[in-house]
Design a protein around this motif. Structure first.
Motif, mmCIF file in Angstrom:
data_model
loop_
_atom_site.group_PDB
_atom_site.id
_atom_site.type_symbol
_atom_site.label_atom_id
_atom_site.label_comp_id
_atom_site.label_asym_id
_atom_site.label_seq_id
_atom_site.Cartn_x
_atom_site.Cartn_y
_atom_site.Cartn_z
ATOM 1 N N ASP A 95 0.799 -1.223 0.000
ATOM 2 C CA ASP A 95 0.000 0.000 0.000
ATOM 3 C C ASP A 95 0.834 1.277 0.000
ATOM 4 O OD1 ASP A 95 0.872 -0.647 2.583
ATOM 5 O OD2 ASP A 95 -0.882 0.240 3.558
ATOM 6 N N HIS A 96 2.135 1.172 0.281
ATOM 7 C CA HIS A 96 3.007 2.351 0.262
ATOM 8 C C HIS A 96 3.891 2.399 -0.989
ATOM 9 C CE1 HIS A 96 2.907 3.250 4.900
ATOM 10 N NE2 HIS A 96 1.738 3.410 4.311
ATOM 11 N N PHE A 97 3.635 1.536 -1.945
ATOM 12 C CA PHE A 97 4.447 1.490 -3.167
ATOM 13 C C PHE A 97 4.324 2.799 -3.944
ATOM 14 C CE2 PHE A 97 4.532 0.063 -7.796
ATOM 15 C CZ PHE A 97 5.925 0.099 -7.881
ATOM 16 N N ASP A 98 5.454 3.482 -4.118
ATOM 17 C CA ASP A 98 5.497 4.740 -4.855
ATOM 18 C C ASP A 98 6.781 4.766 -5.685
ATOM 19 O OD1 ASP A 98 5.510 7.288 -5.828
ATOM 20 O OD2 ASP A 98 5.431 8.298 -3.889
ATOM 21 N N PRO A 99 6.731 4.222 -6.900
ATOM 22 C CA PRO A 99 7.946 4.133 -7.711
ATOM 23 C C PRO A 99 8.532 5.491 -8.086
ATOM 24 C CG PRO A 99 6.010 3.576 -9.019
ATOM 25 C CD PRO A 99 5.551 3.675 -7.598
ATOM 26 N N THR A 100 7.712 6.534 -8.072
ATOM 27 C CA THR A 100 8.242 7.878 -8.329
ATOM 28 C C THR A 100 9.222 8.275 -7.240
ATOM 29 O OG1 THR A 100 6.203 8.526 -9.470
ATOM 30 C CG2 THR A 100 7.616 10.299 -8.664
ATOM 31 N N TRP A 107 10.907 6.059 -5.401
ATOM 32 C CA TRP A 107 12.082 5.196 -5.634
ATOM 33 C C TRP A 107 13.022 5.840 -6.642
ATOM 34 C CZ3 TRP A 107 10.378 -0.593 -6.559
ATOM 35 C CH2 TRP A 107 9.750 -1.084 -5.406
ATOM 36 N N ALA A 108 12.444 6.284 -7.759
ATOM 37 C CA ALA A 108 13.253 6.871 -8.832
ATOM 38 C C ALA A 108 13.948 8.138 -8.353
ATOM 39 C CB ALA A 108 12.366 7.177 -10.033
ATOM 40 N N ARG A 109 13.255 8.927 -7.556
ATOM 41 C CA ARG A 109 13.838 10.160 -7.031
ATOM 42 C C ARG A 109 15.036 9.852 -6.128
ATOM 43 N NH1 ARG A 109 9.373 12.261 -5.606
ATOM 44 N NH2 ARG A 109 9.336 11.643 -3.404
ATOM 45 N N GLU A 110 14.906 8.814 -5.302
ATOM 46 C CA GLU A 110 16.007 8.445 -4.403
ATOM 47 C C GLU A 110 17.189 7.884 -5.182
ATOM 48 O OE1 GLU A 110 15.038 6.636 -0.484
ATOM 49 O OE2 GLU A 110 12.971 6.682 -1.180
ATOM 50 N N ALA A 111 16.899 7.082 -6.201
ATOM 51 C CA ALA A 111 17.970 6.520 -7.026
ATOM 52 C C ALA A 111 18.727 7.620 -7.747
ATOM 53 C CB ALA A 111 17.393 5.525 -8.036
ATOM 54 N N LYS A 112 17.988 8.543 -8.313
ATOM 55 C CA LYS A 112 18.618 9.634 -9.061
ATOM 56 C C LYS A 112 19.441 10.534 -8.146
ATOM 57 C CE LYS A 112 17.587 12.882 -12.768
ATOM 58 N NZ LYS A 112 16.523 13.361 -13.697
ATOM 59 N N ALA A 149 7.738 5.348 -13.988
ATOM 60 C CA ALA A 149 8.328 6.289 -13.030
ATOM 61 C C ALA A 149 9.811 6.508 -13.293
ATOM 62 C CB ALA A 149 8.116 5.780 -11.601
ATOM 63 N N PHE A 150 10.543 5.435 -13.527
ATOM 64 C CA PHE A 150 11.986 5.571 -13.720
ATOM 65 C C PHE A 150 12.302 6.196 -15.077
ATOM 66 C CE2 PHE A 150 12.145 3.249 -9.925
ATOM 67 C CZ PHE A 150 13.448 3.248 -9.441
ATOM 68 N N ARG A 151 11.509 5.866 -16.069
ATOM 69 C CA ARG A 151 11.722 6.468 -17.382
ATOM 70 C C ARG A 151 11.435 7.970 -17.317
ATOM 71 N NH1 ARG A 151 8.564 3.087 -21.116
ATOM 72 N NH2 ARG A 151 10.339 1.645 -21.208
ATOM 73 N N ALA A 152 10.398 8.352 -16.594
ATOM 74 C CA ALA A 152 10.057 9.775 -16.451
ATOM 75 C C ALA A 152 11.152 10.549 -15.730
ATOM 76 C CB ALA A 152 8.732 9.914 -15.703
ATOM 77 N N LEU A 181 15.971 7.929 -16.001
ATOM 78 C CA LEU A 181 16.849 6.800 -15.703
ATOM 79 C C LEU A 181 16.613 5.679 -16.715
ATOM 80 C CD1 LEU A 181 16.325 6.710 -11.838
ATOM 81 C CD2 LEU A 181 18.278 7.646 -13.061
ATOM 82 N N LYS A 182 17.671 4.959 -17.043
ATOM 83 C CA LYS A 182 17.540 3.793 -17.908
ATOM 84 C C LYS A 182 16.843 2.687 -17.132
ATOM 85 C CE LYS A 182 19.966 5.402 -21.475
ATOM 86 N NZ LYS A 182 19.412 5.574 -22.828
ATOM 87 N N VAL A 183 16.094 1.861 -17.864
ATOM 88 C CA VAL A 183 15.231 0.865 -17.227
ATOM 89 C C VAL A 183 15.698 -0.547 -17.554
ATOM 90 C CG1 VAL A 183 12.899 -0.092 -17.210
ATOM 91 C CG2 VAL A 183 13.219 2.383 -17.208
#
Length: 450
Positions: free
Chosen positions: A83-88, A90-95, A140-143, A146-148
């Motif tokens: 219920d807390h899944f937010d790939p946006t 995730w992508a922000r933290e990775a970047k 999310a990661f493409r936006a 980041l490469k996927v």
């Protein structure tokens, strides 16, 4: 006899050479270099191991380690509700941490699919999640720029036609051949091979351009109950992948070592930074965890320090390789606080020093490594980066035989000038460093070389 031995040796040499020349496709070395360019420039990626095992929270191999049946493991499927899944996020933290690409487990050994495959009911859309989690990750990661990448397990501990091997949960208690034969009764590996191909085809066609495919894994040759390239029909599988995604980069775990183009990079896993030295000159990526587990492990506490993580990253680049660091999200779909803390620490360092990582590789042999440091080098800009593992107490760093090779010196984090003079031996340079070490665990000196 000598002549006969010589003939045998020549035949063996020819056979070895011929074997080394076996190819699957017709890509040239120049074409491969161009295809791989973004990846070798990026140097740093994020691995994400996420599945039903996150609910068990005690290692991604929990089904194997506790030799569970499908029925015993079913509770994790029934309760899966991220219920807390937010790939946006995730992508922000990775970047922010400086990562340029990511690889998500679309299916791990447990057999559960994070994507909406039409070939199984054992998938995220049939859990409380009720949606394709892979699609949300990709978007999310493409936006975020980041490469996927996708990870897909060749193993499958849930599929009814996957035949027994020495990694399967049901072979851990009784390893007798009789038990293998009993468990394999009614199983058909041909059907599983088709299932595998069908699912990989889905991943390669339903999500747009995919940059990396991480397939896992084949046993060493000679293993009594292992699986290798023939079990996966690996040659045809790779041909299909390349046809569907011509620009994709594929790892080396299909068991195709006999083919010169059977993989794009090798994958040393969980090795020490010292062991990475032997991969210099190869195309490689070391996969590493923040802790001792790939999947979320609530009670596991052997987390790497900030310095250890930096060392892995710097050492990888200084030997011409990539580092992909793993995060194991919780069953609620968010990064564990310890992983977030580690990412934040990397973010601080990479913000100031990323030029010593991106587009870099090992230094030319003409540059000797100063004591207590490691070197990375950008061959395009001809900038040499000295990573100060041991900050000199006296403020002096000797650059051995660097006279005539340096035009300018500065700290990378703030571009502040560092002065240097020629040493008394006439060949070394003496670099003067400030008494106060910059506020980074491993500061970096940038040299503009001649």
């Amino acid at each position: 006899m000598l002549r006969k031995l010589l003939l045998i040796s020549l035949v063996a040499l020819f056979a070895t050479s011929a074997s080394a020349q076996k190819r699957i496709g017709n890509e040239t070395a120049a074409q491969k270099k161009k295809r791989m360019e973004w990846w070798t420039d990026a140097r740093f990626g994020m691995f994400i191991h996420w599945g039903l095992y996150s609910g068990a929270a005690r290692h991604e191999w929990v089904k194997h380690n506790e030799h569970m049946t499908n029925e015993e493991y079913q509770k994790y499927f029934d309760e899966f509700n991220p219920d807390h899944f937010d790939p946006t996020k995730w992508a922000r933290e990775a970047k922010a941490a400086g990562m340029k690409y990511a690889v998500l487990t679309t299916k791990h050994h447990e057999g559960f699919c994070m994507f909406d495959s039409k070939y199984t009911d054992y998938k995220a859309t049939n859990t409380h999640a009720k949606r394709d989690l892979v699609r949300e990750y990709v978007n999310a990661f493409r936006a975020a720029g980041l490469k996927v990448g996708f990870y897909y397990s060749l193993l499958d501990w849930h599929h009814p036609d996957y035949t027994m091997d020495d990694a399967h949960p049901l072979t851990q208690v009784d390893t007798s051949q009789a038990n293998y034969d009993k468990l394999n009764k009614g199983r058909d590996m041909n059907k599983y091979r088709q299932y595998l191909k069908d699912q990989v085809r889905e991943l390669m066609t339903n999500y747009g351009k995919i940059d990396v495919l991480w397939l896992d894994w084949s046993w060493d040759k000679g293993a009594k109950h292992g699986k290798r390239d023939k079990d996966w029909d690996a040659v045809n599988l790779l041909k299909m992948v390349r046809q569907l995604q011509p620009g994709i980069i594929v790892n080396n775990r299909l068991g195709l070592e006999d083919y010169s183009d059977g993989a794009d990079f090798v994958t040393p896993e969980q090795v020490s930074s010292k062991e990475l030295d032997k991969y210099k000159g190869k195309t490689w990526e070391t996969c590493q965890t923040f802790s001792g587990s790939w999947g979320y492990y609530r009670d596991e506490n052997t987390w790497k320090t900030h310095r250890q993580l930096l060392d892995l990253l710097i050492t990888s680049v200084s030997n011409g390789g990539n580092l992909i660091l793993n995060v194991g999200p919780t069953a609620r779909g968010e990064f564990d606080y310890r992983a977030t803390n580690a990412l934040d620490s990397l973010s601080h360092w990479m913000h100031a020093n990323d030029k010593a990582i991106y587009n870099c590789t090992f230094a030319p042999e003409s540059f000797k490594v100063p004591e207590g440091t490691k070197l990375t080098y950008n061959p395009t800009t001809k900038r040499l980066y000295i990573h100060l593992y041991n900050y000199p107490a006296d403020g002096k760093l000797t650059l051995p035989a660097y006279k005539g090779k340096v035009k300018y010196a500065q700290f990378l984090n703030d571009y502040s000038e560092l002065k240097y003079t020629t040493a008394s031996n006439g060949t070394d340079l003496e670099l003067s460093l400030p008494k106060n070490k910059p506020r980074y665990e491993i500061p970096v000196v940038e040299l503009t070389t001649q």
